[in-house]
Design a protein around this motif. Structure first.
Motif: not given
Length: 343
Positions: A155, A172, A294, A308
């Motif tokens: 992120y 993720l 995500h 994200v």
């Protein structure tokens, strides 16, 4: 005075027959290639008569092994030098030489042979070979720190090493999991700015050289691990959120969650993605516990690829849509989970 006595002992040793050789005793002849099993060589100097002899000053041992399937270290023991061998994660035959020396020179030179056998046991019947599980607290903490940092680092801009085709909620988790198990040398760190510049790596093994599993890290079948059957289709390099939940993690009480644990939700109305996953980050920046996840792609025509998101757990608990609130009284919240390799 002490130095004088030590020198006198060295000079007198040959005449007194205090030592002419050394006996080497070993605690095992083979080890499971699980990354942590160990055995030792104990060295006891012998006299002319074959009896135990007192140690001369500076008695030491060294052990060299080839190929490098195991690591060796030597030091002083209560009754003589001791060399310890810790298995790596690759099965094979290891050979080497153990040398014992003291202030007078070479005492003994002993050939060493050791077999590392494949360790495919699953003693806790959790579906994963014991050799894959991180059984030291140092390794578990190293994994958690890397996993959390890597997940949080996606992120707001995902790492280009994370393939777009795998960018969803489960992707993720898989990406951070694999990367956390790698060796994070200069080549890996190049171009990455992370908060773990000095964090130690997991020592037991490094992806993709994972014992038994190789690059197929994720279980995609129920039940215990069966060493008699093929690795596939029970394990895969990828896994959906449903399989990560049901076969790769175990549920824990909400109040016991640690950084690196997981949250799962179920949304039966979602098309093809009824399970959703998040990573619990803990308090990384002093603003309270956070999660990162995500959103997953929008399956509708022309829908977005998803992004994200990272937010405080407190904000998630007051999410406008109640089904995403991680509360035990929320029927859509499946619970907090922990990776099996940490359990």
């Amino acid at each position: 005075m002490k130095w004088a006595l030590a020198i006198a002992a060295v000079l007198a040793a040959p005449a007194l027959g205090l030592r002419t050789s050394a006996r080497v005793e070993r605690s095992a002849s083979e080890l499971p290639a699980d990354g942590s099993a160990s055995m030792s060589f104990h060295v006891q100097p012998r006299s002319l008569l074959g009896l135990s002899a007192p140690l001369l000053p500076s008695t030491r041992a060294s052990l060299s092994l080839t190929p490098s399937l195991a690591r060796a270290s030597c030091g002083a023991g209560a009754h003589g030098p001791v060399c310890t061998v810790v298995a790596g994660t690759t099965p094979g035959e290891v050979r080497g030489t153990l040398r014992v020396e003291d202030a007078l020179g070479l005492v003994a030179e002993t050939p060493v042979e050791l077999r590392l056998r494949a360790d495919d046991s699953d003693t806790d019947q959790d579906g994963f070979p014991d050799a894959v599980e991180l059984d030291s607290e140092d390794d578990r903490q190293a994994f958690r720190r890397w996993f959390v940092t890597l997940a949080a680092a996606q992120y707001p801009t995902p790492d280009p090493h994370w393939p777009e085709v795998h960018r969803d909620c489960a992707g993720l988790l898989r990406f951070a999991y694999k990367e956390a198990l790698k060796a994070h040398g200069a080549g890996w760190r190049k171009g990455r700015e992370l908060h773990t510049a000095s964090a130690p790596d997991v020592r037991k093994y490094h992806y993709p050289a994972v014992p038994v599993l190789g690059d197929k890290l994720f279980r995609v079948a129920a039940g215990a691990y069966d060493a008699r059957g093929p690795l596939e289709p029970a394990f895969s390099a990828s896994a959906s959120a449903r399989w990560l939940l049901s076969a790769n993690a175990v549920r824990i009480p909400s109040g016991q969650a640690l950084p690196g644990d997981l949250l799962f939700f179920e949304d039966p109305e979602a098309r093809g993605m009824s399970y959703h996953s998040m990573v619990y980050l803990g308090d990384l920046d002093g603003i309270g516990p956070e999660v990162v996840y995500h959103t997953g792609p929008d399956s509708r025509p022309g829908g977005s690829k998803g992004i994200v998101k990272r937010l405080r757990l407190e904000d998630l608990l007051s999410h406008p849509d109640e089904k995403w609130r991680p509360r035990d009284d929320n029927p859509h919240f499946v619970g907090f989970y922990r990776w099996k390799i940490l359990d």
